[in-house]
Structures are given as C-alpha cells and as structure tokens.
Design a protein around this motif. Structure first.
Motif, PDB file in Angstrom:
ATOM      1  N   ALA A 245     -10.546 115.976  -8.004  1.00  0.00           N
ATOM      2  CA  ALA A 245      -9.842 115.627  -9.245  1.00  0.00           C
ATOM      3  C   ALA A 245      -9.146 116.851  -9.842  1.00  0.00           C
ATOM      4  O   ALA A 245      -7.988 116.768 -10.257  1.00  0.00           O
ATOM      5  CB  ALA A 245     -10.829 115.037 -10.247  1.00  0.00           C
TER       6      ALA A 245
ATOM      7  N   ALA B 152      -6.176 117.626  -7.669  1.00  0.00           N
ATOM      8  CA  ALA B 152      -5.111 116.632  -7.836  1.00  0.00           C
ATOM      9  C   ALA B 152      -4.390 116.835  -9.169  1.00  0.00           C
ATOM     10  O   ALA B 152      -3.156 116.717  -9.239  1.00  0.00           O
ATOM     11  CB  ALA B 152      -5.708 115.217  -7.779  1.00  0.00           C
ATOM     12  N   ILE B 153      -5.134 117.149 -10.208  1.00  0.00           N
ATOM     13  CA  ILE B 153      -4.508 117.349 -11.525  1.00  0.00           C
ATOM     14  C   ILE B 153      -3.660 118.616 -11.522  1.00  0.00           C
ATOM     15  O   ILE B 153      -2.552 118.632 -12.066  1.00  0.00           O
ATOM     16  CB  ILE B 153      -5.582 117.363 -12.632  1.00  0.00           C
ATOM     17  CG1 ILE B 153      -6.143 115.947 -12.792  1.00  0.00           C
ATOM     18  CG2 ILE B 153      -5.020 117.860 -13.957  1.00  0.00           C
ATOM     19  CD1 ILE B 153      -7.451 115.866 -13.520  1.00  0.00           C
TER      20      ILE B 153
ATOM     21  N   ARG C 254      -2.113 119.910  -8.938  1.00  0.00           N
ATOM     22  CA  ARG C 254      -0.899 119.588  -8.174  1.00  0.00           C
ATOM     23  C   ARG C 254       0.037 118.698  -8.983  1.00  0.00           C
ATOM     24  O   ARG C 254       1.251 118.857  -8.964  1.00  0.00           O
ATOM     25  CB  ARG C 254      -1.276 118.896  -6.860  1.00  0.00           C
ATOM     26  CG  ARG C 254      -1.933 119.843  -5.866  1.00  0.00           C
ATOM     27  CD  ARG C 254      -2.172 119.164  -4.541  1.00  0.00           C
ATOM     28  NE  ARG C 254      -0.938 118.710  -3.936  1.00  0.00           N
ATOM     29  CZ  ARG C 254      -0.799 117.573  -3.253  1.00  0.00           C
ATOM     30  NH1 ARG C 254      -1.836 116.787  -3.100  1.00  0.00           N
ATOM     31  NH2 ARG C 254       0.346 117.239  -2.719  1.00  0.00           N
ATOM     32  N   LYS C 255      -0.552 117.749  -9.708  1.00  0.00           N
ATOM     33  CA  LYS C 255       0.266 116.856 -10.535  1.00  0.00           C
ATOM     34  C   LYS C 255       1.004 117.645 -11.615  1.00  0.00           C
ATOM     35  O   LYS C 255       2.191 117.422 -11.870  1.00  0.00           O
ATOM     36  CB  LYS C 255      -0.659 115.806 -11.166  1.00  0.00           C
ATOM     37  CG  LYS C 255       0.016 114.693 -11.934  1.00  0.00           C
ATOM     38  CD  LYS C 255       0.234 114.996 -13.377  1.00  0.00           C
ATOM     39  CE  LYS C 255      -1.033 115.002 -14.194  1.00  0.00           C
ATOM     40  NZ  LYS C 255      -0.750 115.315 -15.627  1.00  0.00           N
TER      41      LYS C 255
END
Lengths: 224, 223
Positions: free
Chosen positions: A11, A14-15, A17-18
């Motif tokens: 998580a 992913a955050i 990268r987002k």
C-alpha cells in the motif's frame, strides 16, 4: 484480521507511485516550487550579489527558500484528497498509517528533487564557500526529513477541518521553528568549520519524535 | 496476496449491529439500529432521505466510528475489527470519487496494487469487463459520463472479490442496461457472500430477501 506487513508495504509503495504519477501529470507542486526557488535566488543574487563570507545569511537563505518553495505542495498532500473527494477511495484500499507513510515518502522525494535543483543553483549564484559535503548533506537530509514529517503530520490532522489553510500555518509554524533553527545553525556550523553534532542530534531527535507521534496518531485519523 | 484477494468462496459471514448509532456535529446521522444478517444473501436498507442509510454503510465498512452501540463482523467465525474491514468489504457509493488525472483502468489498478493483490492490471481489466466498461478503460475519469462513473464504482467494489458488498444507491445514474447489470451483480454475489443495498428504489430493494427499515425522521435529525 489485522492488515499484514506485506500488504501494508504494498500500500505504501502503491501510494508513493500514485503520488509521483499524479505529480508528473498535473505538475501541481513541482513547477511552482522550482519557480519560487529559482526566482528567489535570482532576485536575491541580483540585489546583493555573491556572499562568500556571510555564512549566517547563506544558511538562513537556503532554508527559507527550501521551506517556502516546498510548503504549498507539502501542505497540499492530504488537502487534495479531501477536496477531490478521493480520501474515501484511499481509506478503502489502505490503512491511515500506510496512506500517511506513502505521502511522507512522496514529500521527501519532492524535497529531494527540489534540493537537487536548488542547492547547486544556490551555491553558484550566492558564491558561498565550498561546503563540507558530508556535514552539509547530513544537515540537509535530516532537516528535510523533519520538515517532511512535520508537514505531513500537520497536513493529515488539519485536512478535514474547515479552516485548514489558516490552521495549517498556525499549527505548523511553531513546529517548524525547531527545524529551521537547527537547520540554519547546522549549515552555518559546517561552513564555519564548527562541530555540527548538537544540531544534527536535535534534528534527528526531532524527526524521530515527529515520526513516532505520527505512527501513533495516524490510525486514529478520519474516523469521525 | 492478502486474505481478501482470494476469490469469494462460500465462507460464512455474519454482520450484527447492536444499538448502532452515529452523531454528526449538531445532528443525528443514524438513530440506534440493531439487526443480525448473514451470508449468503442480500439485505436492503431503506428509509427516508437523511435517515442514515449511507451512514450505516460507512459504519459497516469501518469508515466511521459509531458514537453509540457497536457492530460485529465475523468471517469464518473470526471477528474482523473495523480497522481491517476494508480487506473484506467492497464499497460503492455516490461519494466515492476517483482520480481525474488517471484512467479508469489506472484507478482500479492502483486500488488493486494498494490492496496487495497479484496482477493488479489483470484484475482491473477483469473488473471493467464485468461492468461493461472494458472499451473505456483507457479513458481518463473526467471523460466518463455519470453512468460510466457509477459502473466504475461497481467495478471498484468488486475488484478484490469481497465476501461483503456494500452498495449505496447502486442504480443511480444508470440506464436500463446498467440497472440490469446491478441486478446481475447482486444476484451473483449474494449466492456466495452478503450484499447490503442502501436504496429507496423498489426495483433495488426487491433484489434482497431481507429488509432493514431505518426509522429516523429523516433529513438528519437534530441531535
């Protein structure tokens, strides 16, 4: 069924990268921050010229430029989720701590990119004495960590309040004074050939304290 | 891959509320409500505007902390605390918004990646296919119509094959084909898991065998 470690790491990653992809597409913060840094340094350089022997001014100027160039973007990390109504989506896929750590890592990366551009330009335009690179980077790195941790925490706490803009400034100002004071003192000490130990210890302890408080607080945010 | 990533097997799920209530600042969002439901099946939550349907779903999803009472969710006999409910809950609600700067596929892939699921892009494509949005997956969210965004919300809720599906007004903005899609999704999901639908649409609450009627006076009762 508590979240397991691997999903929390996924998580956070992913955050991060987002956030990077979002910043790359919108250029919301970086362009404004770089514009502020370059314009300020150029303006000061035109006005006062090079300051090779004023390490007190150089230290303060570098931190002031970094702080104000980055502050709008750092403060906006959570506000943009609230104003874009995407915080619910985030909360459904990650724990508050994972969200905050992803945002913190992005803020650190943001500061790093800003410094990669700003610091060489600063050294060229202001004509400061050559830094003791180890000490210089240590003070800059710890100061950036403390700055990012503080603004991320305050941003998360005030993001759902009505007067979040004013509240962010009011809450973060006293917290950031410690970072500024130690950062300026540490940079000046490394230029003057003085020991940086006390300033480095203060920055490290402060960053650790804010990060510790953050980990304890994040999981209790946004529940009401 | 975490526990929620596994396809929804017929693992017994139960959801119980005891005097569950929520108070927003200055007004009551949900009057105390008690019920017990279990999988497989579908339950409709009905009530006048402001009676607390959406609040109840947010409480069950772990997005809100109750100001009174408690809810208990168990999966396979194991209690799932509110902080971990996102692992087993699929949530679609009008308040759920996506990142405008990303495509529909990127939004879902991000969600799958953040959940720690394997093959996030494959799962995202499969979810878009299921809601009939496969051909628009590459479009940015800003380019989608209201109905398409509603389908995207459904895809988001279904992405990790959750055993508990919480759908708040699932048919809003949808055309006839979209409403038929909701019917199909509810029919498929209630066979193995539990579907909770908050709605006042007769077509939607008739999809459920049980019904929870919220008795609040509506429009957010004064506290």
């Amino acid at each position: 069924m508590p979240p397991n470690g691997s999903s929390s790491v996924a998580a956070v990653w992913a955050i991060l990268r987002k956030e990077c992809r979002s910043e790359w597409r919108t250029r919301y913060g970086l362009n404004a921050a770089l514009l502020f840094a370059v314009a300020t340094l150029t303006g000061v350089s035109f006005a006062v010229g090079r300051l090779p022997d004023r390490t007190d001014l150089l230290s303060a100027l570098l931190w002031v430029v970094l702080l104000f160039a980055s502050l709008a973007s750092l403060a906006h990390a959570f506000v943009k989720e609230v104003e874009g109504h995407t915080l619910t989506l985030l909360r459904l896929v990650a724990s508050p701590t994972a969200i905050a750590l992803g945002k913190l890592l992005f803020n650190l990366l943001f500061l790093g990119v800003l410094e990669v551009v700003t610091v060489p330009l600063f050294l060229i335009l202001m004509g400061g004495p050559p830094p003791r690179w180890g000490a210089f980077l240590l003070v800059l790195g710890l100061g950036s960590l403390a700055l990012a941790a503080t603004t991320t925490l305050v941003g998360a706490v005030v993001s759902q309040t009505r007067g979040r803009g004013a509240l962010f400034a009011a809450v973060s100002l006293p917290l950031l004074m410690v970072v500024l004071a130690a950062g300026v003192s540490g940079l000046r000490a490394q230029w003057d050939g003085n020991p940086i130990g006390p300033d480095v210890r203060l920055l490290a302890a402060y960053a650790a304290a804010v990060l510790g408080a953050s980990v304890l607080l994040y999981d209790h945010l946004w529940e009401d | 891959m975490n526990a929620a990533a596994a396809p929804a097997a017929a693992v017994a799920l139960s959801l119980e509320a005891r005097g569950l209530a929520h108070l927003y600042t200055g007004r009551r969002g949900l009057q105390p409500v008690s019920f017990a439901v279990a999988s497989p099946g579908a339950v409709a939550v009905t009530g006048v505007n402001g009676s607390g349907k959406s609040t109840l779903l947010r409480l069950m999803a772990g997005l809100l902390r109750p100001t009174a009472g408690a809810s208990a969710l168990t999966l396979g006999g194991v209690a799932v605390p509110p902080a971990a409910r996102r692992e087993v809950v699929g949530f679609a609600s009008p308040e759920l918004q996506f990142y405008d700067e990303f495509s529909a596929l990127e939004n879902l892939a991000f969600a799958a990646e953040a959940r720690g699921l394997a093959d996030p892009h494959g799962l995202a494509r499969a979810a878009l296919e299921r809601v009939g949005l496969a051909s628009r997956g590459g479009d940015r969210v800003t380019a989608l119509s209201s109905g398409m965004k509603q389908r995207l919300r459904l895809a988001f809720a279904l992405l990790h094959r959750p055993p508990l599906l919480l759908l708040d007004e699932p048919g809003s903005h949808l055309d006839d084909e979209g409403r038929a899609l909701v019917d199909r999704v509810v029919d498929e999901e209630r066979r193995s898991g539990l579907v909770v639908i908050a709605t006042n649409e007769e077509r939607e609450w008739r999809l459920a065998a049980e019904r929870i009627e919220l008795r609040g006076r509506g429009l957010g009762d004064p506290a």
